[in-house]
Design a protein around this motif. Structure first.
Motif, PDB file in Angstrom:
ATOM      1  N   LYS A  60       0.825  -1.192   0.000  1.00 30.28           N
ATOM      2  CA  LYS A  60       0.000   0.000   0.000  1.00 30.28           C
ATOM      3  C   LYS A  60       0.864   1.248   0.000  1.00 30.28           C
ATOM      4  CE  LYS A  60      -3.973  -1.977   2.453  1.00 30.28           C
ATOM      5  NZ  LYS A  60      -4.826  -1.848   3.660  1.00 30.28           N
ATOM      6  N   LYS A  65      -2.553   5.620  -3.811  1.00 29.46           N
ATOM      7  CA  LYS A  65      -3.989   5.442  -3.988  1.00 29.46           C
ATOM      8  C   LYS A  65      -4.539   4.318  -3.111  1.00 29.46           C
ATOM      9  CE  LYS A  65      -3.879   7.090  -8.771  1.00 29.46           C
ATOM     10  NZ  LYS A  65      -4.108   6.750 -10.194  1.00 29.46           N
ATOM     11  N   GLN A  66      -3.646   3.453  -2.591  1.00 29.67           N
ATOM     12  CA  GLN A  66      -4.102   2.322  -1.794  1.00 29.67           C
ATOM     13  C   GLN A  66      -4.019   2.581  -0.292  1.00 29.67           C
ATOM     14  OE1 GLN A  66      -2.709  -1.594  -2.956  1.00 29.67           O
ATOM     15  NE2 GLN A  66      -2.193  -0.860  -4.985  1.00 29.67           N
ATOM     16  N   SER A  68      -5.412   4.248   2.885  1.00 29.27           N
ATOM     17  CA  SER A  68      -6.610   4.945   3.340  1.00 29.27           C
ATOM     18  C   SER A  68      -6.279   5.802   4.549  1.00 29.27           C
ATOM     19  CB  SER A  68      -7.707   3.943   3.717  1.00 29.27           C
ATOM     20  OG  SER A  68      -7.416   3.337   4.961  1.00 29.27           O
ATOM     21  N   ASN A  70      -8.036   5.905   7.173  1.00 24.74           N
ATOM     22  CA  ASN A  70      -8.281   5.082   8.347  1.00 24.74           C
ATOM     23  C   ASN A  70      -7.046   4.259   8.692  1.00 24.74           C
ATOM     24  OD1 ASN A  70     -10.386   4.225  10.325  1.00 24.74           O
ATOM     25  ND2 ASN A  70      -9.875   2.224   9.499  1.00 24.74           N
ATOM     26  N   ASP A  71      -6.317   3.799   7.659  1.00 24.46           N
ATOM     27  CA  ASP A  71      -5.055   3.085   7.887  1.00 24.46           C
ATOM     28  C   ASP A  71      -4.109   3.931   8.737  1.00 24.46           C
ATOM     29  OD1 ASP A  71      -5.663   0.834   6.346  1.00 24.46           O
ATOM     30  OD2 ASP A  71      -4.858   1.709   4.506  1.00 24.46           O
TER      31      ASP A  71
END
Length: 455
Positions: A60, A65-66, A68, A70-71
């Protein structure tokens, strides 16, 4: 409650770990208590080059783009809870609250990952160097419109906020200074995740800034701002307020300003001066700060000995009023009593209930409240003994007698539990289920109390 709890080494150690980190487990507090205060401070200051203890999935992290948003919050909460270098994470949080950037505007999550790692790498570094790195940081350039700052049409956002909020403070510069500083930073922009200087968009003409005239660029502007002792005074005061207590007296501010200014803005020397100041171990400092939502959540994870948690719990600080990587505005979070306003107070109490009682089977939080007692469940010979053990662990043993009595009355509920009853509850015996829920309810009451909410 003792008139001077900070004279006790265990209390002193717990206080240090709350302020220079996010609290400590029983083992961590005991280890710090075995050292002199100054040696414990030196150990905290001695950072190794570990970076963050947890990292995003590399698959990621290589593709913005991968990643988030929240991550990001979950990743940082894990790092704060389980890092071996708590002071590094506490200072990373401080810089995040000072040099604010937010995903409400920054378009690429990876920019905020990189900014966070920059704060971590410079947690105790040189403030002058850090300001210059922040001025070139793509997340900050995106957040404060650096890409719009061109020679033909200077954008003043970064120049204004740098002076008003990040360095010298409002009232210590003029509108002309803002305009001239903006000219000095023209052409500073980014492409992708990298800083770019566009020479053809830079105003190379003479500028008059804070009484000095020259062909200044952004670094020159920063150097002029930091040559003013008021900048050192403002940052030293803000850091003292973050780590110790608000409204320090002028004598203390003067001492800290001397350390910071005379060391050419060495943050490590300033933090050492704060943590070893007599005032830091005074009753004025003890429980003088309201825990931020992040401090509250991470403190419960550490205090209860919870070794892991699900990404879903990333929502809790947000509900309590603090979303990592998304401060409400460029001024950051207000902090202090604002953390326990009517809009978020009950979310805080509900979070404590989730951690203490954990009725949701979808959110396993494995811990045993009986392991929090210094003598284990065998030391719980009565409701009062159980309460005393929990208060010792979670509140440094410091709470009013009437609070202990109320907690003991709730826990006993007229049954006067014995050591055998507590062992049955700890072992999951069906006969002990009701008592176990009251033990967990007692934890909830303790973690909802003013004594616990105050840092």
């Amino acid at each position: 409650m003792s008139d001077n709890p900070l004279s006790d080494r265990q209390v002193q150690a717990a206080h240090l770990l709350r302020r220079a980190g996010f609290g400590g487990t029983a083992a961590e507090i005991a280890q710090v208590a075995s050292l002199s205060h100054n040696q414990a401070v030196e150990n905290l200051l001695n950072l190794s080059d570990l970076g963050a203890a947890f990292h995003l999935d590399p698959n990621k992290a290589t593709d913005p783009k991968q990643v988030s948003f929240n991550d990001l919050g979950y990743w940082w909460l894990l790092t704060m809870a389980y890092t071996r270098q708590p002071l590094q994470e506490k200072m990373t949080l401080f810089w995040h609250g000072l040099f604010t950037s937010a995903y409400s505007k920054v378009r690429v999550p990876l920019l905020l990952v990189n900014q966070n790692e920059m704060f971590r790498a410079n947690a105790l570094g040189n403030f002058r160097d850090l300001v210059k790195k922040v001025a070139r940081d793509p997340a900050m350039l995106d957040y404060l419109d650096g890409e719009l700052n061109r020679k033909s049409s200077p954008n003043e956002n970064w120049a204004r906020e740098m002076m008003e909020l990040f360095t010298i403070g409002i009232g210590n510069y003029s509108e002309q200074d803002v305009r001239e500083a903006a000219r000095a930073f023209t052409g500073w922009t980014f492409r992708g995740t990298e800083f770019v200087f566009q020479a053809n968009q830079h105003d190379s003409g003479a500028k008059t800034f804070m009484g000095q005239t020259g062909n200044f660029d952004g670094d020159d502007i920063i150097n002029i701002i930091l040559s003013n002792r008021l900048t050192a005074q403002r940052i030293a005061t803000r850091l003292w307020t973050f780590l110790a207590y608000p409204n320090p007296d002028s004598g203390l501010v003067g001492r800290l300003t001397d350390v910071f200014f005379n060391s050419n803005y060495d943050t490590k020397q300033l933090v050492r001066a704060i943590l070893t100041a007599p005032e830091f171990l005074s009753m004025t400092a003890y429980r003088a700060l309201v825990k931020s939502p992040v401090e509250y959540m991470v403190g419960m994870l550490k205090g209860l000995g919870i070794s892991s948690f699900e990404p879903y719990l990333n929502y809790l600080p947000r509900e309590m009023g603090q979303t990592l990587f998304n401060p409400p505005n460029v001024g950051g979070w207000m902090g202090g009593p604002a953390w326990i306003g009517s809009a978020s107070f009950f979310d805080r109490i509900n979070s404590a209930d989730l951690f203490a009682v954990n009725r949701n089977p979808m959110l396993p939080l494995a811990y045993s409240p009986y392991n929090l007692l210094a003598g284990g469940v065998q030391s719980a010979t009565s409701a009062q003994a159980m309460v005393d053990g929990l208060v010792q662990h979670l509140l440094d043993g410091q709470t009013a007698p009437q609070v202990r009595t109320a907690l003991s009355n709730y826990l006993s509920s007229g049954t006067n539990p014995t050591a055998t009853d507590f062992v049955a509850a700890a072992n999951g015996n069906p006969a002990g289920r009701a008592l176990d829920m009251r033990v967990r309810g007692t934890l909830h009451l303790i973690m909802s109390s003013p004594d616990y909410i105050l840092n």
